[in-house]
Design a protein around this motif. Structure first.
Motif, PDB file in Angstrom:
ATOM      1  N   LYS A   3       5.808  14.619 -22.676  1.00 13.68           N
ATOM      2  CA  LYS A   3       7.102  14.053 -22.289  1.00 13.68           C
ATOM      3  C   LYS A   3       6.976  12.700 -21.614  1.00 13.68           C
ATOM      4  O   LYS A   3       7.798  11.816 -21.819  1.00 13.68           O
ATOM      5  CB  LYS A   3       7.830  15.007 -21.347  1.00 13.68           C
ATOM      6  CG  LYS A   3       8.684  16.011 -22.042  1.00 13.68           C
ATOM      7  CD  LYS A   3       9.544  16.720 -21.030  1.00 13.68           C
ATOM      8  CE  LYS A   3      10.428  17.713 -21.764  1.00 13.68           C
ATOM      9  NZ  LYS A   3      11.302  18.428 -20.841  1.00 13.68           N
ATOM     10  N   ARG A   4       5.951  12.534 -20.796  1.00 13.53           N
ATOM     11  CA  ARG A   4       5.841  11.273 -20.049  1.00 13.53           C
ATOM     12  C   ARG A   4       5.526  10.084 -20.954  1.00 13.53           C
ATOM     13  O   ARG A   4       5.668   8.945 -20.555  1.00 13.53           O
ATOM     14  CB  ARG A   4       4.791  11.405 -18.955  1.00 13.53           C
ATOM     15  CG  ARG A   4       3.392  11.604 -19.466  1.00 13.53           C
ATOM     16  CD  ARG A   4       2.408  11.671 -18.321  1.00 13.53           C
ATOM     17  NE  ARG A   4       1.074  11.852 -18.858  1.00 13.53           N
ATOM     18  CZ  ARG A   4       0.185  12.658 -18.347  1.00 13.53           C
ATOM     19  NH1 ARG A   4       0.458  13.351 -17.279  1.00 13.53           N
ATOM     20  NH2 ARG A   4      -1.004  12.759 -18.888  1.00 13.53           N
ATOM     21  N   TYR A   5       5.100  10.349 -22.185  1.00 13.67           N
ATOM     22  CA  TYR A   5       4.799   9.283 -23.138  1.00 13.67           C
ATOM     23  C   TYR A   5       5.976   8.964 -24.057  1.00 13.67           C
ATOM     24  O   TYR A   5       5.886   8.074 -24.879  1.00 13.67           O
ATOM     25  CB  TYR A   5       3.592   9.654 -23.999  1.00 13.67           C
ATOM     26  CG  TYR A   5       2.313   9.817 -23.223  1.00 13.67           C
ATOM     27  CD1 TYR A   5       1.742   8.742 -22.561  1.00 13.67           C
ATOM     28  CD2 TYR A   5       1.681  11.053 -23.144  1.00 13.67           C
ATOM     29  CE1 TYR A   5       0.575   8.886 -21.850  1.00 13.67           C
ATOM     30  CE2 TYR A   5       0.508  11.208 -22.441  1.00 13.67           C
ATOM     31  CZ  TYR A   5      -0.046  10.123 -21.790  1.00 13.67           C
ATOM     32  OH  TYR A   5      -1.210  10.274 -21.076  1.00 13.67           O
ATOM     33  N   ARG A   6       7.085   9.695 -23.938  1.00 13.27           N
ATOM     34  CA  ARG A   6       8.208   9.537 -24.859  1.00 13.27           C
ATOM     35  C   ARG A   6       9.341   8.720 -24.243  1.00 13.27           C
ATOM     36  O   ARG A   6       9.548   8.745 -23.042  1.00 13.27           O
ATOM     37  CB  ARG A   6       8.780  10.898 -25.221  1.00 13.27           C
ATOM     38  CG  ARG A   6       7.902  11.708 -26.087  1.00 13.27           C
ATOM     39  CD  ARG A   6       8.640  12.937 -26.546  1.00 13.27           C
ATOM     40  NE  ARG A   6       7.802  14.094 -26.303  1.00 13.27           N
ATOM     41  CZ  ARG A   6       8.250  15.313 -26.109  1.00 13.27           C
ATOM     42  NH1 ARG A   6       9.539  15.539 -26.110  1.00 13.27           N
ATOM     43  NH2 ARG A   6       7.426  16.301 -25.911  1.00 13.27           N
ATOM     44  N   ILE A   7      10.068   8.062 -25.101  1.00 14.26           N
ATOM     45  CA  ILE A   7      11.329   7.420 -24.722  1.00 14.26           C
ATOM     46  C   ILE A   7      12.398   8.137 -25.527  1.00 14.26           C
ATOM     47  O   ILE A   7      12.386   8.092 -26.756  1.00 14.26           O
ATOM     48  CB  ILE A   7      11.322   5.911 -25.035  1.00 14.26           C
ATOM     49  CG1 ILE A   7      10.220   5.216 -24.260  1.00 14.26           C
ATOM     50  CG2 ILE A   7      12.680   5.305 -24.734  1.00 14.26           C
ATOM     51  CD1 ILE A   7      10.005   3.782 -24.664  1.00 14.26           C
ATOM     52  N   ASP A  12      17.386   4.028 -21.973  1.00 11.13           N
ATOM     53  CA  ASP A  12      16.057   3.414 -22.044  1.00 11.13           C
ATOM     54  C   ASP A  12      15.897   2.561 -23.304  1.00 11.13           C
ATOM     55  O   ASP A  12      15.327   1.470 -23.265  1.00 11.13           O
ATOM     56  CB  ASP A  12      14.961   4.482 -21.999  1.00 11.13           C
ATOM     57  CG  ASP A  12      14.888   5.196 -20.657  1.00 11.13           C
ATOM     58  OD1 ASP A  12      15.364   4.624 -19.657  1.00 11.13           O
ATOM     59  OD2 ASP A  12      14.364   6.321 -20.625  1.00 11.13           O
ATOM     60  N   ASN A  35       5.937  -2.230 -18.602  1.00 16.06           N
ATOM     61  CA  ASN A  35       6.344  -1.197 -17.647  1.00 16.06           C
ATOM     62  C   ASN A  35       5.341  -1.216 -16.497  1.00 16.06           C
ATOM     63  O   ASN A  35       4.370  -0.482 -16.480  1.00 16.06           O
ATOM     64  CB  ASN A  35       6.430   0.183 -18.308  1.00 16.06           C
ATOM     65  CG  ASN A  35       5.141   0.608 -18.971  1.00 16.06           C
ATOM     66  OD1 ASN A  35       4.227  -0.187 -19.148  1.00 16.06           O
ATOM     67  ND2 ASN A  35       5.039   1.856 -19.324  1.00 16.06           N
ATOM     68  N   ILE A  38       4.228   2.144 -14.564  1.00 13.10           N
ATOM     69  CA  ILE A  38       3.643   3.265 -15.308  1.00 13.10           C
ATOM     70  C   ILE A  38       2.321   2.815 -15.939  1.00 13.10           C
ATOM     71  O   ILE A  38       2.293   1.822 -16.662  1.00 13.10           O
ATOM     72  CB  ILE A  38       4.614   3.756 -16.401  1.00 13.10           C
ATOM     73  CG1 ILE A  38       5.945   4.166 -15.774  1.00 13.10           C
ATOM     74  CG2 ILE A  38       4.020   4.930 -17.152  1.00 13.10           C
ATOM     75  CD1 ILE A  38       7.037   4.460 -16.767  1.00 13.10           C
ATOM     76  N   HIS A  40       0.545   4.030 -18.356  1.00 16.24           N
ATOM     77  CA  HIS A  40       0.293   4.435 -19.736  1.00 16.24           C
ATOM     78  C   HIS A  40       1.421   3.938 -20.623  1.00 16.24           C
ATOM     79  O   HIS A  40       2.450   3.482 -20.142  1.00 16.24           O
ATOM     80  CB  HIS A  40       0.156   5.960 -19.835  1.00 16.24           C
ATOM     81  CG  HIS A  40       1.326   6.707 -19.260  1.00 16.24           C
ATOM     82  ND1 HIS A  40       2.521   6.843 -19.916  1.00 16.24           N
ATOM     83  CD2 HIS A  40       1.474   7.327 -18.063  1.00 16.24           C
ATOM     84  CE1 HIS A  40       3.367   7.526 -19.169  1.00 16.24           C
ATOM     85  NE2 HIS A  40       2.759   7.829 -18.037  1.00 16.24           N
ATOM     86  N   ARG A  42       4.525   4.194 -23.376  1.00 15.54           N
ATOM     87  CA  ARG A  42       5.633   5.081 -23.723  1.00 15.54           C
ATOM     88  C   ARG A  42       6.139   4.665 -25.100  1.00 15.54           C
ATOM     89  O   ARG A  42       6.167   3.485 -25.426  1.00 15.54           O
ATOM     90  CB  ARG A  42       6.758   4.984 -22.696  1.00 15.54           C
ATOM     91  CG  ARG A  42       6.362   5.547 -21.347  1.00 15.54           C
ATOM     92  CD  ARG A  42       7.484   5.448 -20.348  1.00 15.54           C
ATOM     93  NE  ARG A  42       8.600   6.282 -20.769  1.00 15.54           N
ATOM     94  CZ  ARG A  42       9.889   5.983 -20.524  1.00 15.54           C
ATOM     95  NH1 ARG A  42      10.206   4.885 -19.877  1.00 15.54           N
ATOM     96  NH2 ARG A  42      10.841   6.784 -20.925  1.00 15.54           N
ATOM     97  N   LYS A  72      -4.010   5.085 -28.906  1.00 19.82           N
ATOM     98  CA  LYS A  72      -3.454   4.858 -27.571  1.00 19.82           C
ATOM     99  C   LYS A  72      -4.459   4.244 -26.599  1.00 19.82           C
ATOM    100  O   LYS A  72      -4.062   3.539 -25.680  1.00 19.82           O
ATOM    101  CB  LYS A  72      -2.857   6.135 -26.992  1.00 19.82           C
ATOM    102  CG  LYS A  72      -3.826   7.213 -26.624  1.00 19.82           C
ATOM    103  CD  LYS A  72      -3.057   8.404 -26.097  1.00 19.82           C
ATOM    104  CE  LYS A  72      -4.006   9.563 -25.840  1.00 19.82           C
ATOM    105  NZ  LYS A  72      -3.275  10.753 -25.458  1.00 19.82           N
ATOM    106  N   GLU A  79       5.991  -0.255 -22.968  1.00 16.74           N
ATOM    107  CA  GLU A  79       6.978   0.590 -23.616  1.00 16.74           C
ATOM    108  C   GLU A  79       7.196   0.049 -25.027  1.00 16.74           C
ATOM    109  O   GLU A  79       7.480  -1.135 -25.209  1.00 16.74           O
ATOM    110  CB  GLU A  79       8.279   0.604 -22.819  1.00 16.74           C
ATOM    111  CG  GLU A  79       8.103   1.286 -21.483  1.00 16.74           C
ATOM    112  CD  GLU A  79       9.376   1.345 -20.671  1.00 16.74           C
ATOM    113  OE1 GLU A  79      10.257   0.467 -20.844  1.00 16.74           O
ATOM    114  OE2 GLU A  79       9.478   2.266 -19.856  1.00 16.74           O
TER     115      GLU A  79
END
Length: 111
Positions: A3-7, A12, A35, A38, A40, A42, A72, A79
């Protein structure tokens, strides 16, 4: 993809479209936005209904996510919003990978 990698939120997406930069080739449009907080990347994916039925659109999205999972570590933590254009529906994974690498090299996102 976690989830933390998704937009996913429309808010957003709109923010990235408004404040980000876009790079394109015939198959993809990639919007980028830094970003800072963050550490990593997204990813958001947009595939129009014009590209085919739900099965075909989901196949395209899976291939794009697989590309980002594979690369990745090479990509800068930003982002990304990827928009698939019409020629993508007839491409296999390797052609899509080559095309996405091309767009990301234009955008200077590869370390």
């Amino acid at each position: 993809m976690k989830k933390r990698y998704r937009i996913k939120k429309e808010k957003d997406f709109k923010l990235i479209f408004k404040r980000g930069k876009s790079y394109a080739n015939r198959q993809f449009v990639v919007y980028l936005k830094d970003n800072g907080e963050i550490p990593h990347l997204r990813l958001g994916i947009s595939v129009s209904k014009r590209l085919g039925n739900a099965v075909k659109r989901n196949q395209i999205k899976r291939r794009i996510r697989a590309f980002y999972q594979l690369h990745k570590t090479e990509l800068k933590p930003r982002e990304y919003v990827v928009i698939a254009r019409n020629p993508v529906k007839d491409m296999n994974y390797h052609e899509m990978e080559k095309s996405l690498l091309h767009v990301l090299k234009i955008a200077k996102c590869i370390k």
